[in-house]
Write a protein that holds these residues in place. Sequence first.
Motif, mmCIF file in Angstrom:
data_model
loop_
_atom_site.group_PDB
_atom_site.id
_atom_site.type_symbol
_atom_site.label_atom_id
_atom_site.label_comp_id
_atom_site.label_asym_id
_atom_site.label_seq_id
_atom_site.Cartn_x
_atom_site.Cartn_y
_atom_site.Cartn_z
ATOM 1 N N PRO A 18 6.639 9.141 7.950
ATOM 2 C CA PRO A 18 6.048 10.485 8.049
ATOM 3 C C PRO A 18 5.864 11.160 6.699
ATOM 4 N N GLY A 19 6.675 10.811 5.710
ATOM 5 C CA GLY A 19 6.461 11.347 4.370
ATOM 6 C C GLY A 19 5.229 10.706 3.734
ATOM 7 N N GLY A 20 5.254 9.365 3.681
ATOM 8 C CA GLY A 20 4.214 8.629 2.970
ATOM 9 C C GLY A 20 2.850 8.701 3.618
ATOM 10 N N ALA A 37 1.100 1.533 0.301
ATOM 11 C CA ALA A 37 1.703 0.208 0.492
ATOM 12 C C ALA A 37 2.764 0.300 1.579
ATOM 13 N N GLU A 38 2.709 -0.596 2.537
ATOM 14 C CA GLU A 38 3.723 -0.601 3.611
ATOM 15 C C GLU A 38 4.017 -2.044 3.975
ATOM 16 N N SER A 39 5.327 -2.371 4.008
ATOM 17 C CA SER A 39 5.710 -3.756 4.255
ATOM 18 C C SER A 39 5.873 -4.065 5.741
ATOM 19 N N ARG A 40 6.066 -3.031 6.547
ATOM 20 C CA ARG A 40 6.199 -3.227 7.983
ATOM 21 C C ARG A 40 4.856 -3.672 8.578
ATOM 22 N N GLU A 41 4.910 -4.302 9.770
ATOM 23 C CA GLU A 41 3.679 -4.750 10.436
ATOM 24 C C GLU A 41 2.830 -3.579 10.917
ATOM 25 N N GLY A 44 3.783 4.163 10.125
ATOM 26 C CA GLY A 44 4.586 5.187 10.816
ATOM 27 C C GLY A 44 6.053 5.194 10.433
ATOM 28 N N GLY A 45 6.509 4.155 9.709
ATOM 29 C CA GLY A 45 7.874 4.167 9.182
ATOM 30 C C GLY A 45 8.957 4.109 10.242
ATOM 31 N N THR A 46 10.133 4.525 9.820
ATOM 32 C CA THR A 46 11.289 4.559 10.724
ATOM 33 C C THR A 46 10.965 5.424 11.932
ATOM 34 N N CYS A 47 10.414 6.579 11.664
ATOM 35 C CA CYS A 47 10.193 7.589 12.700
ATOM 36 C C CYS A 47 9.420 7.041 13.896
ATOM 37 N N SER A 55 13.362 6.716 20.296
ATOM 38 C CA SER A 55 14.594 7.323 20.821
ATOM 39 C C SER A 55 14.246 8.418 21.817
ATOM 40 N N LYS A 56 13.172 9.171 21.527
ATOM 41 C CA LYS A 56 12.788 10.231 22.466
ATOM 42 C C LYS A 56 12.229 9.640 23.759
ATOM 43 N N ALA A 57 11.551 8.490 23.650
ATOM 44 C CA ALA A 57 11.037 7.833 24.865
ATOM 45 C C ALA A 57 12.197 7.446 25.781
ATOM 46 N N ARG A 119 5.439 -5.579 0.442
ATOM 47 C CA ARG A 119 6.483 -4.810 -0.258
ATOM 48 C C ARG A 119 6.019 -4.471 -1.653
ATOM 49 N N ALA A 120 6.261 -3.259 -2.055
ATOM 50 C CA ALA A 120 5.858 -2.842 -3.398
ATOM 51 C C ALA A 120 7.067 -2.831 -4.313
ATOM 52 N N SER A 121 6.863 -3.276 -5.560
ATOM 53 C CA SER A 121 7.931 -3.090 -6.545
ATOM 54 C C SER A 121 7.282 -2.772 -7.892
ATOM 55 N N THR A 144 9.900 5.663 0.393
ATOM 56 C CA THR A 144 10.407 4.435 1.009
ATOM 57 C C THR A 144 11.465 4.675 2.086
ATOM 58 N N GLY A 145 11.841 5.936 2.302
ATOM 59 C CA GLY A 145 12.694 6.261 3.438
ATOM 60 C C GLY A 145 14.137 5.849 3.287
ATOM 61 N N SER A 146 14.758 5.547 4.429
ATOM 62 C CA SER A 146 16.188 5.245 4.439
ATOM 63 C C SER A 146 16.476 4.146 5.443
ATOM 64 N N GLY A 313 10.752 12.727 1.079
ATOM 65 C CA GLY A 313 11.316 12.193 2.320
ATOM 66 C C GLY A 313 12.758 11.747 2.172
ATOM 67 N N ASP A 314 13.174 10.809 3.015
ATOM 68 C CA ASP A 314 14.573 10.375 3.089
ATOM 69 C C ASP A 314 15.091 9.781 1.782
ATOM 70 N N VAL A 315 14.199 9.235 0.952
ATOM 71 C CA VAL A 315 14.648 8.595 -0.291
ATOM 72 C C VAL A 315 15.024 9.642 -1.347
ATOM 73 N N MET A 320 17.601 14.398 6.181
ATOM 74 C CA MET A 320 16.812 13.201 6.508
ATOM 75 C C MET A 320 16.101 13.442 7.830
ATOM 76 N N LEU A 321 15.011 14.182 7.773
ATOM 77 C CA LEU A 321 14.278 14.534 8.983
ATOM 78 C C LEU A 321 12.792 14.289 8.784
ATOM 79 N N ALA A 322 12.125 13.894 9.875
ATOM 80 C CA ALA A 322 10.712 13.535 9.782
ATOM 81 C C ALA A 322 9.848 14.722 9.365
ATOM 82 N N HIS A 323 10.123 15.902 9.925
ATOM 83 C CA HIS A 323 9.253 17.046 9.609
ATOM 84 C C HIS A 323 9.460 17.523 8.175
HETATM 85 P P1 FAD Z 1 10.617 6.240 6.642
HETATM 86 O O1 FAD Z 1 10.151 6.758 7.933
HETATM 87 O O2 FAD Z 1 11.917 5.513 6.610
HETATM 88 O O3 FAD Z 1 9.453 5.299 6.111
HETATM 89 C C1 FAD Z 1 9.564 4.569 4.949
HETATM 90 C C2 FAD Z 1 8.661 3.364 5.054
HETATM 91 O O4 FAD Z 1 8.633 2.749 3.787
HETATM 92 C C3 FAD Z 1 9.145 2.302 6.024
HETATM 93 O O5 FAD Z 1 8.145 2.013 6.964
HETATM 94 C C4 FAD Z 1 9.455 1.086 5.142
HETATM 95 O O6 FAD Z 1 9.093 -0.128 5.763
HETATM 96 C C5 FAD Z 1 8.560 1.365 3.956
HETATM 97 N N1 FAD Z 1 9.051 0.754 2.711
HETATM 98 C C6 FAD Z 1 10.298 0.851 2.175
HETATM 99 N N2 FAD Z 1 10.361 0.215 0.994
HETATM 100 C C7 FAD Z 1 9.117 -0.287 0.778
HETATM 101 C C8 FAD Z 1 8.544 -1.030 -0.267
HETATM 102 N N3 FAD Z 1 9.244 -1.376 -1.342
HETATM 103 N N4 FAD Z 1 7.237 -1.388 -0.158
HETATM 104 C C9 FAD Z 1 6.503 -1.034 0.927
HETATM 105 N N5 FAD Z 1 6.998 -0.319 1.940
HETATM 106 C C10 FAD Z 1 8.277 0.047 1.864
HETATM 107 N N6 FAD Z 1 13.959 12.721 12.445
HETATM 108 C C11 FAD Z 1 13.473 13.812 13.076
HETATM 109 O O7 FAD Z 1 13.010 14.746 12.407
HETATM 110 N N7 FAD Z 1 13.491 13.904 14.444
HETATM 111 C C12 FAD Z 1 13.999 12.932 15.211
HETATM 112 O O8 FAD Z 1 13.999 13.042 16.439
HETATM 113 C C13 FAD Z 1 14.528 11.776 14.583
HETATM 114 N N8 FAD Z 1 15.044 10.770 15.309
HETATM 115 C C14 FAD Z 1 15.518 9.657 14.686
HETATM 116 C C15 FAD Z 1 16.069 8.645 15.463
HETATM 117 C C16 FAD Z 1 16.565 7.497 14.862
HETATM 118 C C17 FAD Z 1 17.151 6.411 15.723
HETATM 119 C C18 FAD Z 1 16.493 7.365 13.450
HETATM 120 C C19 FAD Z 1 16.999 6.123 12.789
HETATM 121 C C20 FAD Z 1 15.954 8.367 12.666
HETATM 122 C C21 FAD Z 1 15.484 9.532 13.285
HETATM 123 N N9 FAD Z 1 14.949 10.583 12.535
HETATM 124 C C22 FAD Z 1 14.482 11.706 13.167
HETATM 125 C C23 FAD Z 1 14.866 10.535 11.063
HETATM 126 C C24 FAD Z 1 13.435 10.161 10.632
HETATM 127 O O9 FAD Z 1 13.074 8.940 11.223
HETATM 128 C C25 FAD Z 1 13.369 10.089 9.120
HETATM 129 O O10 FAD Z 1 13.837 11.288 8.547
HETATM 130 C C26 FAD Z 1 11.933 9.858 8.669
HETATM 131 O O11 FAD Z 1 11.396 8.676 9.227
HETATM 132 C C27 FAD Z 1 11.855 9.797 7.145
HETATM 133 O O12 FAD Z 1 10.549 9.584 6.758
HETATM 134 P P2 FAD Z 1 10.184 8.853 5.389
HETATM 135 O O13 FAD Z 1 8.701 8.846 5.335
HETATM 136 O O14 FAD Z 1 10.931 9.460 4.287
HETATM 137 O O15 FAD Z 1 10.736 7.366 5.530
#
Ligand code: FAD
Length: 466
Positions: A18-20, A37-41, A44-47, A55-57, A119-121, A144-146, A313-315, A320-323
């Motif tokens: 959600p950040g990226g 750049a995104e390494s996942r298939e 949308g990231g973790t969220c 989790s909400k589903a 994956r980016a480095s 890159t999140g958490s 974002g989370d990094v 550590m929240l999506a919004h």
């Molecule tokens: P992420 O969503 O983690 O995305 C980072 C992306 O970067 C990933 O897809 C990863 O594959 C990619 N990446 C990492 N390193 C590299 C690299 N070197 N090269 C390429 N790609 C890379 N937050 C809420 O606000 N509400 C909720 O209800 C909520 N529920 C959650 C439930 C669970 C079970 C979990 C685990 C988390 C929940 N969160 C929730 C937290 C939320 O998911 C995170 O705060 C949010 O996803 C952070 O966004 P981000 O963009 O910083 O990172």
Amino acid sequence: MADEQQYDYDVLVIGAGPGGYVAAIRAAQLGLKTACAESRETLGGTCLNVGCIPSKAMLHASEYFDAAANGAMAKMGIKVTPELDLEAMHGQRRDAVKQLTGGIEFLFKKNKVEWLKGRASFTGKDSVDVAGRTVRAKNIVIATGSSVTPLPGVTIDQKVVVDSTGALELPKVPEHMVVIGGGVIGLELGSVWRRLGAKVTVVEFLDQILPGFDGDVRKESNKIFKKQGLEFKLSTKVTGVAVNGDVATLTLEPAAGGEAQTIDADAVLVSIGRKPNTDGLNLEAAGVALNGRGQVEIDHDFRTNVSGVWAIGDVAPGLMLAHKAEDEGIAVAENIAGQHGIVNHDVIPSVVYTWPEIAGVGLTEEAAKAKGEVEVGKFPMLANSRAKTNHEPDGFVKIIADAKTDRVLGVWAIASVAGTMIAQAAQAMEFGATSEDIAYTCHAHPTHSEAIKEAAMAVTGKPIHI
Ligand code: FAD
Ligand code: NAI
């Protein structure tokens, strides 16, 4: 420093959470040539893939099952005996994830954001390797999140001992699930499996669940969860997990030291927090500095110590929240484009999507009192006509205001729809509202939100319905 023509992109975002993805879309909207750049298939990231959405589903579906099984529906004259089709429940979860992650791919195409798969480095201050290709960008956003914090000595096998990702996908309802960590993930996913029939024990190191939340809210929600059948072992740490076949034996010790005990479980959820993803990024090549907590250090504008490299974002530090990540994504893109992107980190709502929901924004009563004199208004959901009519008596709304200026410093709520209610509190605080402003705002009747108005009235001692 390379001249402008040698750059492949104006902006390269690393990570499509959600950040990226939001940063990339906003950068493209602002006319910047952008790649992500995104390494996942899937995007949308973790969220979207393994966090907020799946989790909400599971929470939504299991809430229906619970209402049918625990007599809540019978109370309203609907007699049913539910039968669980867990595979179908997982199916609708997977479907939600598929549709939403596909939606981001559509938005990337629509906004002409290029998805670099892999994956980016870092290979330098303005260059990155993505799956063997060197990409140069004038601005690089680390998003890159958490990932899950491991518990030393405990191996996550995603069968018996799972993290949040494994806990979303259990193929059968466990008989006894032990949740390590009474934070947001433990309570949400523990609730899912408790509702579907598991006995759930939550082991929490601190003397109360939900650190970071208001003290009253922590205590009251603990009482409500206990009433629902969750068991808690507070002030307790897990010192070992031994797996033998399908059974895990956990060793628990009082946090303050003392005699150890063991308990058995057929599922163990490790949910003791998350850590920033910086491994493999080769930040050294760019010279990007981390802080003591392993987060990418940034200034108010999301700039790292290296010119042209940003982080959100989370990094990066903060909740550590999506919004929060999304808002930072918009702000960083605007800053890169020379605009003034701002996120007010004092007004970020937090929501736990349990039953009832738990939500808060701003300061806890404890934190507000540490800063100065406050007035507190509280209103129980039992006295809210809609909550009472809907058989949802648990919880309260609490408003903390500055004693001198009446400015609202924090709002906390436990209510079936607290997550939706908290938006009005965040908006009021963003506009610098006083409790009087909220008290004199007309709220529709009958709604749960009237409890916010009444709590605001209680700040100066004049609620109507108690
Ligand atoms: P992420 O969503 O983690 O995305 C980072 C992306 O970067 C990933 O897809 C990863 O594959 C990619 N990446 C990492 N390193 C590299 C690299 N070197 N090269 C390429 N790609 C890379 N937050 C809420 O606000 N509400 C909720 O209800 C909520 N529920 C959650 C439930 C669970 C079970 C979990 C685990 C988390 C929940 N969160 C929730 C937290 C939320 O998911 C995170 O705060 C949010 O996803 C952070 O966004 P981000 O963009 O910083 O990172
Ligand atoms: P958390 O930080 O919310 O909770 C972890 C808990 O584990 C704390 O209470 C901590 O005291 C406890 N703990 C730590 N070590 C322990 C040990 N050895 N033994 C027993 N207890 C221990 O972390 P959680 O639940 O893993 O979630 C991570 C983050 O993901 C959250 O902080 C939140 O930012 C995000 N998230 C947000 C959601 C939402 O907004 N609804 C839902 C799920 C996650």
